[in-house]
Motif scaffolding. Structure first.
Motif, short mmCIF file in Angstrom:
data_model
loop_
_atom_site.label_atom_id
_atom_site.label_comp_id
_atom_site.label_asym_id
_atom_site.label_seq_id
_atom_site.Cartn_x
_atom_site.Cartn_y
_atom_site.Cartn_z
N MET A 1 12.83 2.43 -5.24
CA MET A 1 11.89 2.32 -4.13
C MET A 1 11.44 3.69 -3.63
O MET A 1 10.29 3.88 -3.26
N GLU A 2 12.37 4.64 -3.62
CA GLU A 2 12.01 5.98 -3.17
C GLU A 2 10.95 6.60 -4.07
O GLU A 2 10.05 7.29 -3.60
N GLN A 3 11.06 6.35 -5.37
CA GLN A 3 10.04 6.86 -6.30
C GLN A 3 8.69 6.22 -6.01
O GLN A 3 7.65 6.89 -6.06
N ILE A 4 8.70 4.93 -5.71
CA ILE A 4 7.45 4.24 -5.37
C ILE A 4 6.86 4.82 -4.10
O ILE A 4 5.65 5.12 -4.03
N TYR A 5 7.70 5.00 -3.09
CA TYR A 5 7.22 5.55 -1.83
C TYR A 5 6.66 6.97 -2.00
O TYR A 5 5.61 7.31 -1.45
N ASP A 6 7.38 7.79 -2.77
CA ASP A 6 6.92 9.17 -2.98
C ASP A 6 5.57 9.20 -3.69
O ASP A 6 4.67 9.96 -3.32
N ALA A 7 5.44 8.39 -4.73
CA ALA A 7 4.19 8.35 -5.49
C ALA A 7 3.05 7.83 -4.63
O ALA A 7 1.94 8.40 -4.62
N ALA A 8 3.31 6.77 -3.89
CA ALA A 8 2.28 6.19 -3.03
C ALA A 8 1.88 7.18 -1.94
O ALA A 8 0.69 7.33 -1.62
N GLU A 9 2.85 7.85 -1.37
CA GLU A 9 2.60 8.83 -0.31
C GLU A 9 1.68 9.94 -0.80
O GLU A 9 0.71 10.32 -0.13
N ALA A 10 1.96 10.46 -1.99
CA ALA A 10 1.14 11.54 -2.56
C ALA A 10 -0.28 11.05 -2.80
O ALA A 10 -1.25 11.75 -2.49
N LEU A 11 -0.42 9.85 -3.36
CA LEU A 11 -1.75 9.31 -3.67
C LEU A 11 -2.52 8.99 -2.39
O LEU A 11 -3.71 9.34 -2.26
N PHE A 12 -1.87 8.32 -1.45
CA PHE A 12 -2.55 7.98 -0.20
C PHE A 12 -2.96 9.23 0.57
O PHE A 12 -4.01 9.26 1.21
N SER A 13 -2.12 10.27 0.53
CA SER A 13 -2.45 11.49 1.27
C SER A 13 -3.68 12.18 0.68
O SER A 13 -4.42 12.85 1.40
N GLN A 14 -3.91 12.01 -0.62
CA GLN A 14 -5.07 12.61 -1.27
C GLN A 14 -6.32 11.75 -1.16
O GLN A 14 -7.42 12.27 -0.94
N HIS A 15 -6.17 10.44 -1.32
CA HIS A 15 -7.34 9.57 -1.47
C HIS A 15 -7.51 8.54 -0.35
O HIS A 15 -8.52 7.83 -0.33
N GLY A 16 -6.54 8.45 0.55
CA GLY A 16 -6.64 7.48 1.63
C GLY A 16 -6.28 6.08 1.19
O GLY A 16 -6.09 5.80 0.00
N LEU A 17 -6.20 5.18 2.16
CA LEU A 17 -5.82 3.80 1.87
C LEU A 17 -6.78 3.14 0.89
O LEU A 17 -6.35 2.46 -0.05
N TYR A 18 -8.08 3.35 1.09
CA TYR A 18 -9.06 2.62 0.29
C TYR A 18 -9.33 3.25 -1.07
O TYR A 18 -9.98 2.64 -1.91
N GLY A 19 -8.79 4.45 -1.29
CA GLY A 19 -9.01 5.11 -2.57
C GLY A 19 -7.88 4.94 -3.56
O GLY A 19 -7.88 5.55 -4.63
N VAL A 20 -6.90 4.10 -3.22
CA VAL A 20 -5.72 3.91 -4.06
C VAL A 20 -5.48 2.42 -4.27
O VAL A 20 -5.67 1.62 -3.35
#
Length: 203
Positions: A1-20
């Motif tokens: 789960m931590e890997q999922i959270y880390d990956a999602a966090e990086a992607l969301f921080s770059q592209h926002g909620l609607y870009g991921v």
């Protein structure tokens, strides 16, 4: 789960909620997207979980710093209260590595999304913000209450712009300042904001 959270966090921080998409996150982690569908009803549920993971940490750290400051201070000052609130948060991003810096960018996005971001900020940060407001009222007993709230509004605006790391100050200053230099921000922000509180409260 931590890997999922880390990956999602990086992607969301770059592209926002609607870009991921959930598929984007699954691809980043190296798992099939059905695994994410099993744990999360949709990407907003994943986003909320990612945001909550670190929100509780930074909120608790600041609450402890404010409590410790009040216990140690004979009479709280505006700058002292702001340093407990701001410096503690900035230290978290300075010392926490890229994951925390990604979270900082995420927080800036959430704070500037009225449709649903305000609800997230309210849920996770109202208690620590109101704790700061209480200390500021003690430090400025003769200040109009609305001026203290406006002062906090200006503080949080500057903090969110800092956490966003847009790179604009880098260009404007021709490289003299860097938007990811949280140590330089920490050195200046509380003092600058304290002077603002004192100025608007004078009248």
């Amino acid at each position: 789960m931590e890997q999922i959270y880390d990956a999602a966090e990086a992607l969301f921080s770059q592209h926002g909620l609607y870009g991921v998409t959930l598929k984007d996150v699954a691809k980043q982690v190296g798992v099939h997207h059905t695994l994410l569908n099993y744990y999360f009803t949709d990407k907003k549920a994943l986003f909320d979980a990612v945001f909550a993971r670190r929100a509780v940490v930074t909120s608790e750290r600041r609450m402890q710093a404010l409590d410790a400051y009040e216990a140690a201070a004979e009479m709280p000052t505006v700058e002292g209260a702001l340093r407990a609130f701001l410096d503690t948060d900035l230290d978290t991003y300075i010392e926490g590595g890229e994951g925390w810096k990604n979270y900082a960018k995420l927080g800036a996005q959430v704070a500037n999304t009225p449709a649903w971001g305000a609800d997230l900020m309210d849920a996770h940060f109202d208690p620590v913000v109101l704790r700061l407001i209480g200390l500021l009222k003690k430090a400025l007993p003769d200040c109009a209450e609305q001026d203290i709230f406006w002062g906090y509004h200006f503080v949080t605006g500057a903090l969110m712009l800092t956490l966003a790391r847009t790179g604009r100050i880098d260009k404007l200053s021709d490289g003299l300042c860097h938007s990811d230099d949280f140590a330089a921000v920490k050195e200046r922000m509380a003092s600058f904001m304290a002077a603002g509180f004192l100025a608007i409260c004078k009248k």
